[in-house]
Design an enzyme around this catalytic site. Structure first.
Site: not given
Length: 397
Positions: A10-12, A35, A165, A311
């Site tokens: 993912g992002y991290a 995965k 959103e 972020q």
């Protein structure tokens, strides 16, 4: 030779892999495990769920954007064995590590609410986002045969960042579906326990978002405590009585928790988030770094964990990688510090709210949407590369 495993792309995780490839000594083996072979920009899942953006616009192949020094293994993590320094997988042989970055992301959390798991649609990945839009359209299309108004009722449980959103996107989807299938009005209802939406924003901006959604036909029910989800209704308490909002599409955006691998691995956790040191690792096992949605990195100013945002996740991944590279070479570790560069929420095609910069300047309307698109493009550039940003980004306006 030093073996570093990064669990989760993912992002991290992606940021940790890219940063480590720059700073780690040459004899370091870096392996990123996920995965899936496709990374999804999860901050944009609401667009896929509302049918306003195809999934391939917010995804890219993980292998294609990794540095050559990073190995990629497709496997599903089962358990991290911190004492043995190994990781077990559902579909791969056990792997050993000298250092590990646990960045396994989130899952939807029902908080034990009766009927939520069985009767509501979570929003947590590409398949679940696509299922939401397929369900919405299938029910709207079915109205011609059923004449059941519940087919034309969409309920979004939870008005947090993702829920708002999603509602913004639905203000564009609903008129198109209504015209396509020639139906009466489609009702979208938001149900939220808090009396004020978007507490991370200045109240004037939150009020702007609230008014925008109401002006575009969304029934905003704040201060509403949901008590149960039935197959075609959301039940809520009203004093001592019980009331229902009926609808055949019920979407769950109330909250998330970290990956269940955290509890399975025996970490001391709360909602599958682990409190880490200010260096983002474990005091008893300094070779174990935990970042992103499974990490509870503490904000010293409030003594509470930082929120789980993309972020923060990318910055944690970046620092964890730098600290591992430093540790390998016998250097000191840096503490995690964080100052938000701002928060931007989309309200659909050409509107939004934003609070950015050191002075927290406030924007609303089209300018906020411009900032949102810039954030999306920046994320694609940093998570993937320049060519991916040009192919999948949001410019020109």
């Amino acid at each position: 030779m030093t073996d570093v495993l990064i669990l989760g792309a993912g992002y991290a995780g992606i940021r940790a892999a890219k940063t480590l490839s720059k700073f780690a000594p040459q004899n370091t083996t870096i392996t990123l495990v996920d995965k899936n072979t496709i990374h999804a920009e999860k901050t944009q899942l609401h667009e896929v769920a509302a049918g306003t953006m195809p999934a391939d616009k917010i995804t890219f192949d993980i292998r294609s954007i990794l540095p050559k020094s990073v190995n990629f293994v497709q496997a599903e993590v089962k358990k991290v064995n911190v004492d043995a320094k190994t990781v077990d997988f559902v579909d791969h042989d056990t792997m050993a590590y000298d250092y590990v970055v646990v960045a396994l992301g989130f899952r939807s959390e029902s908080f034990g609410l009766p009927g939520a798991d069985e009767n509501a649609l979570p929003l947590e990945d590409i398949p679940s986002a696509e299922k939401i839009f397929e369900t919405i359209e299938a029910h709207v299309a079915n109205y011609a045969k059923s004449q059941d108004r519940k087919d034309l009722s969409i309920i979004v449980a939870g008005a947090g960042f993702t829920g708002i959103e999603l509602l913004g996107e639905l203000t564009h989807t609903v008129p198109k579906l209504q015209a396509k299938y020639n139906t009466p009005d489609i009702q979208v209802t938001s149900m939220e326990m808090a009396t004020r939406i978007l507490p991370m924003f200045d109240e004037s901006l939150a009020n702007y978002a609230m008014e925008y959604l109401q002006d575009h036909g969304i029934n905003m029910m704040t201060g509403t405590k949901i008590t149960k989800i039935e197959p075609n209704a959301v039940v809520y308490g009203d004093g001592e009585s019980e009331k229902r909002v009926y609808g055949n599409t019920i979407i769950w955006t109330v909250g998330v928790s970290g990956s269940d691998v955290i509890a399975e691995s025996g970490f001391e956790q709360r909602r599958n988030r682990v409190v880490v040191t200010d260096k983002l690792n474990l005091k008893e096992h300094p070779e174990v770094f935990i970042v992103g949605d499974v990490s509870a990195a503490m904000d010293p100013s409030s003594n509470r964990p930082y929120p789980t945002t993309a972020q923060i996740s990318t910055r944690e991944g970046n620092l964890a990688a730098k600290n591992i590279a430093s540790a390998i070479q016998g250097g000191a570790l840096e503490p995690f510090t964080y100052e938000s560069i701002g928060t931007v929420a989309s309200l659909g095609g050409a509107d939004g709210i934003a609070q950015v910069g050191a002075k927290q300047r406030k924007y609303k309307g089209f300018m906020a949407k411009v900032l949102k698109r810039a954030v999306v493009d920046k994320s694609l550039f940093e998570d993937a590369n320049l060519s991916t940003m040009f192919k999948k980004g949001r410019w020109p306006l």
